[in-house]
Motif scaffolding. Structure first.
Motif, PDB file in Angstrom:
ATOM      1  N   ASP A  33      15.333-121.220 -55.841  1.00 51.05           N
ATOM      2  CA  ASP A  33      15.538-121.275 -54.400  1.00 51.05           C
ATOM      3  C   ASP A  33      14.555-120.324 -53.710  1.00 51.05           C
ATOM      4  O   ASP A  33      14.261-119.259 -54.235  1.00 51.05           O
ATOM      5  N   PRO A  34      14.034-120.668 -52.513  1.00 55.95           N
ATOM      6  CA  PRO A  34      13.141-119.748 -51.800  1.00 55.95           C
ATOM      7  C   PRO A  34      13.793-118.410 -51.460  1.00 55.95           C
ATOM      8  O   PRO A  34      13.100-117.436 -51.212  1.00 55.95           O
ATOM      9  N   LEU A  35      15.126-118.363 -51.480  1.00 56.31           N
ATOM     10  CA  LEU A  35      15.825-117.112 -51.210  1.00 56.31           C
ATOM     11  C   LEU A  35      16.190-116.365 -52.491  1.00 56.31           C
ATOM     12  O   LEU A  35      16.900-115.371 -52.457  1.00 56.31           O
ATOM     13  N   GLN A  46      11.900-114.714 -52.705  1.00 53.39           N
ATOM     14  CA  GLN A  46      10.684-115.411 -53.119  1.00 53.39           C
ATOM     15  C   GLN A  46       9.826-115.760 -51.905  1.00 53.39           C
ATOM     16  O   GLN A  46       8.623-115.521 -51.897  1.00 53.39           O
ATOM     17  N   ILE A  47      10.432-116.313 -50.854  1.00 59.79           N
ATOM     18  CA  ILE A  47       9.684-116.723 -49.680  1.00 59.79           C
ATOM     19  C   ILE A  47       9.065-115.525 -48.951  1.00 59.79           C
ATOM     20  O   ILE A  47       7.938-115.591 -48.472  1.00 59.79           O
ATOM     21  N   SER A  68      10.992-112.461 -41.532  1.00 56.72           N
ATOM     22  CA  SER A  68      12.315-112.576 -40.912  1.00 56.72           C
ATOM     23  C   SER A  68      12.488-113.928 -40.240  1.00 56.72           C
ATOM     24  O   SER A  68      13.545-114.542 -40.328  1.00 56.72           O
ATOM     25  N   MET A  69      11.437-114.421 -39.581  1.00 52.24           N
ATOM     26  CA  MET A  69      11.518-115.729 -38.933  1.00 52.24           C
ATOM     27  C   MET A  69      11.661-116.832 -39.977  1.00 52.24           C
ATOM     28  O   MET A  69      12.425-117.776 -39.791  1.00 52.24           O
ATOM     29  N   ALA A  70      10.943-116.721 -41.096  1.00 56.17           N
ATOM     30  CA  ALA A  70      11.042-117.727 -42.154  1.00 56.17           C
ATOM     31  C   ALA A  70      12.433-117.737 -42.761  1.00 56.17           C
ATOM     32  O   ALA A  70      13.007-118.797 -43.013  1.00 56.17           O
ATOM     33  N   ILE A  71      13.006-116.559 -43.004  1.00 59.34           N
ATOM     34  CA  ILE A  71      14.350-116.472 -43.573  1.00 59.34           C
ATOM     35  C   ILE A  71      15.371-117.053 -42.605  1.00 59.34           C
ATOM     36  O   ILE A  71      16.246-117.824 -42.994  1.00 59.34           O
ATOM     37  N   LYS A  72      15.273-116.703 -41.314  1.00 57.64           N
ATOM     38  CA  LYS A  72      16.216-117.235 -40.327  1.00 57.64           C
ATOM     39  C   LYS A  72      16.144-118.751 -40.315  1.00 57.64           C
ATOM     40  O   LYS A  72      17.159-119.437 -40.307  1.00 57.64           O
TER      41      LYS A  72
END
Length: 108
Positions: free
Chosen positions: A40-42, A69-70, A89-93
């Protein structure tokens, strides 16, 4: 050409120690990390605070931190800075919003 230290048994050992002993919070975005998730990207990655290309010690636990990971892909081999933190932070949100929407859709 010297061998990449991340391709050694010593790295695998230090990586396991870092995952098992450090708080599961992403050093970059500050969100929790599920250390049990797979691709998973997280999912968790172990990152060097001072990148190897800048002379960071490869096996020093004080130079290692847990990241998504992301977030690690966004950061690359740069040293942390405001731009990396904001982008990550924007990518995770965005990823978390997508997961929430997907789970809501699955429950309907």
């Amino acid at each position: 050409m010297s061998k990449d230290p991340r391709r050694t048994s010593q790295w695998r050992k230090v990586r396991r120690i870092a995952i098992n002993t450090k708080e599961p919070v992403c050093y970059i975005c500050g969100n929790n990390i599920d250390v049990m998730s797979g691709k998973d990207p997280l999912s968790v990655q172990v990152d060097h605070i001072i990148p190897l290309k800048y002379g960071g010690p490869p096996f020093d636990l004080d130079n290692l931190t847990l990241v998504h990971q992301i977030c690690n892909q966004i950061k690359g081999s740069r040293i942390m800075g405001e731009k990396v933190e904001k982008t990550s932070s924007m990518a995770i949100k965005s990823k978390l919003d997508f997961k929430d929407d997907y789970l809501d859709w699955m429950e309907e």
